[in-house]
Motif scaffolding. Sequence first.
Motif, PDB file in Angstrom:
ATOM      1  N   LEU A   1       0.819  -1.223   0.000  1.00 25.89           N
ATOM      2  CA  LEU A   1       0.000   0.000   0.000  1.00 25.89           C
ATOM      3  C   LEU A   1       0.847   1.267   0.000  1.00 25.89           C
ATOM      4  O   LEU A   1       0.420   2.302  -0.487  1.00 25.89           O
TER       5      LEU A   1
ATOM      6  N   LEU B   1       1.244   3.047  -3.336  1.00 21.52           N
ATOM      7  CA  LEU B   1       0.106   3.570  -4.090  1.00 21.52           C
ATOM      8  C   LEU B   1      -0.116   5.031  -3.717  1.00 21.52           C
ATOM      9  O   LEU B   1      -0.084   5.385  -2.547  1.00 21.52           O
TER      10      LEU B   1
ATOM     11  N   ILE C   1      -2.883   8.116  -4.544  1.00 16.31           N
ATOM     12  CA  ILE C   1      -4.126   8.511  -5.199  1.00 16.31           C
ATOM     13  C   ILE C   1      -4.052  10.012  -5.450  1.00 16.31           C
ATOM     14  O   ILE C   1      -3.790  10.775  -4.529  1.00 16.31           O
TER      15      ILE C   1
ATOM     16  N   GLN D   1      -3.194  11.474  -1.903  1.00 19.01           N
ATOM     17  CA  GLN D   1      -3.497  10.631  -0.757  1.00 19.01           C
ATOM     18  C   GLN D   1      -2.756   9.322  -0.867  1.00 19.01           C
ATOM     19  O   GLN D   1      -2.362   8.896  -1.936  1.00 19.01           O
ATOM     20  N   ARG D   2      -2.642   8.734   0.310  1.00 20.29           N
ATOM     21  CA  ARG D   2      -2.034   7.413   0.362  1.00 20.29           C
ATOM     22  C   ARG D   2      -2.972   6.567   1.212  1.00 20.29           C
ATOM     23  O   ARG D   2      -3.635   7.095   2.091  1.00 20.29           O
ATOM     24  N   LEU D   3      -3.073   5.294   0.915  1.00 22.44           N
ATOM     25  CA  LEU D   3      -4.027   4.456   1.626  1.00 22.44           C
ATOM     26  C   LEU D   3      -3.372   3.784   2.818  1.00 22.44           C
ATOM     27  O   LEU D   3      -2.229   3.354   2.755  1.00 22.44           O
ATOM     28  N   THR D   4      -4.126   3.715   3.909  1.00 21.32           N
ATOM     29  CA  THR D   4      -3.628   2.974   5.071  1.00 21.32           C
ATOM     30  C   THR D   4      -4.750   2.092   5.585  1.00 21.32           C
ATOM     31  O   THR D   4      -5.927   2.337   5.321  1.00 21.32           O
ATOM     32  N   LEU D   5      -4.379   1.093   6.342  1.00 15.49           N
ATOM     33  CA  LEU D   5      -5.356   0.168   6.907  1.00 15.49           C
ATOM     34  C   LEU D   5      -5.655   0.533   8.353  1.00 15.49           C
ATOM     35  O   LEU D   5      -4.794   1.037   9.063  1.00 15.49           O
TER      36      LEU D   5
ATOM     37  N   TRP E   1     -10.241   1.502   6.386  1.00 17.82           N
ATOM     38  CA  TRP E   1      -9.161   2.141   5.635  1.00 17.82           C
ATOM     39  C   TRP E   1      -9.183   3.625   5.981  1.00 17.82           C
ATOM     40  O   TRP E   1     -10.156   4.136   6.512  1.00 17.82           O
TER      41      TRP E   1
END
Lengths: 206, 474
Positions: free
Chosen positions: A100, A103, A105, B370-374, B384
């Motif tokens: 992740l 990535l 966005i 943006q960056r994705l996180t859990l 998320w």
Amino acid sequence: MSELLNNLIHDARIWQGHQQARTKHPAESTGYPELDQHLGNTGWPVGALSECLLDGAGIGELQLILPLMQRLSAARRTVFWVNPPYIPYAPALSQAGIELSQLVIVRPHGRNDVLWTLENCLRSSVTGLVLAWPGQLANRDTRRLQLAAEAGQTTCLIFRPRQAALQSSPAALRLELTAGQKQDLQVRVLKRRGGWPGQACSLTRE
Amino acid sequence: MLWLYLHFPHLLLDHVRRASQTPGATVIVSGSPAQVRQACPIAQQLGIHPDMRLKTALSLAPEELAVIQPEPNQEQVILEQQASWLYRYAAQVVPHSPDGLLLEAGSLLRLYGSLDSLWHTLEQAVHTRRLTARFATGATPKAARLLAQTSQGVRSQDTTLLTQAIGQLPLAAAELDVKTLERLTRLGLTTLNEVFRLPPKELARRLAPDTLAYVQRIQGTRPDPQHFWQPSHRFHQQVDFVREVEHAQGLLFPLQPMLNELEEDLQWRQADTDRLTLSLTHRDGTTQRLSISRSGPDHRASTFLELTRLRLESCPLASPVTAMALTVTRFIPRRTPSAADLFGETADSREAWQALISRLQARLGEPALQRLTLNADHRPECAWSAAQVHRSETGGALPALAGQFTRPLWLLAAPHPLQQTPEQWLSGPERICSGWWDDNQVQRDYYAVQLPGGQVAWIFRDARGDWFIHGWFG
């Protein structure tokens, strides 16, 4: 007659359609052997645009690029998502083995900003893959992106509606994606480099 | 001890003129009725000279005379800016308001080799900053100051020569107050030497003890302690415009030397920065603050100029700008570049990554990336979160709730009512009942279904029995 033909073939004076020279264009395997075969044993072209034409989400369009994303993110190359129509769902991506942290966005507003963003991402050496949902694209814009992808030697996938198939496009690869009846993804090659288009295959979804 | 004094005869004028590409006739005025204090060469060609009434000056150059009325502490601020670069050449600097800088030169001679090389170095530094300064050395701080102000700069480290030079100075140039000067002139004295020869007792009795102290400080027979200037912990540079700047492009020209100054300053501090603050003062006195950040530390002027250009392009000026200030408060110590770190990431690739992200952030704004996180939460919309992209941090171990149920690759920002009857039920139900602790309680049964168009959706039924689409299996 046959002797004459044999001579001609032997002298290599006749170009034969089924003996296509191997394309030298760099490519990344799609991860689906069946599709790779239809693309002349190559895959997603590197340093060129690829178009995926589809009507609605949820037919397995992301599944198609998961193997590529997985490989690139593991190699610590950045994957840019420019204006995705929905939220890329982190738990599912993580489940699919995608890093992740690689990535990013990007949500630019306005057509100019979208093109500017795409061009900048494509020209950078850190970019592995650019996924773009640019909306309306003029032919001139596609050409600009194609040149940017060539300059940066990056892979770029553009998702457009199926009606764009009627428009000509400088993209190196155009695939039409439709949903099959058994939760499978039907892929039809509309255009590819160094080979005939028109092949179709069906990829099963997990 | 040897002192060197830098006298800036028209500092304010230089400061204002170097911010514009094509400076026109400019004058600095003060007082009431307004009088010209400093006039630039172009204005002087038109016949304007210092101590002229502003009205006269305006009638001499009716069309294009830029008149600057300095703010009360503006000169002090500008002088401090000069002190900050002079500090790189000399450790002991004393600003003498409003237009002079004193530095202790005796201890620098060994470092620079000779007085001549120190002199040339400083001349060069003054020249590159497009300033005018007159230099002079002196045996005492006061002597150096007086000698620098009377244009005949003395360059020597010989004490007798310096004493001789200061002795020959006319009394009128000795900064004595008007009354004392008049009394000394009436006595028939014309140079400082003649005052030095007077008996000190008589000087104190007939004039004033203060005058004696002043004269003795010039001579060096009375101590004259100096407060040395300390550089501040932040970088601050300001430019004031003669004519208001209406286009963002016009700000880039004056910004270039400021960023060069910043680069040099950072070089001296052995630091980098990742955040600049640009304050633009508008005509009506309001201030617009632009913060320019980079995703990684850097010190190069060209990088910051490029980012500022992008930032200004995306954010038009609210109204014409009269002054601009650049401030940096965040300094990051430089690290020695290593060939590759633990993850095989080279300095080049990290650099390219930061450059790209910074460019995008400067044009699109920081929230656009943006960056994705859990997150460890069972509710799909809370599992998320979007994080800001800062630097190429390598992701650590992320929390994940392992589940046997597959999740869709697309999530809808908000659940959408289901309007078609599913053709085929592929999996489910999966009950998610959670969130009683934060007033966002959900109770949903999730199914994966195939819709008539062939699309595979992730739908749920809530506690009231309504059906919604929450995601697509893309």
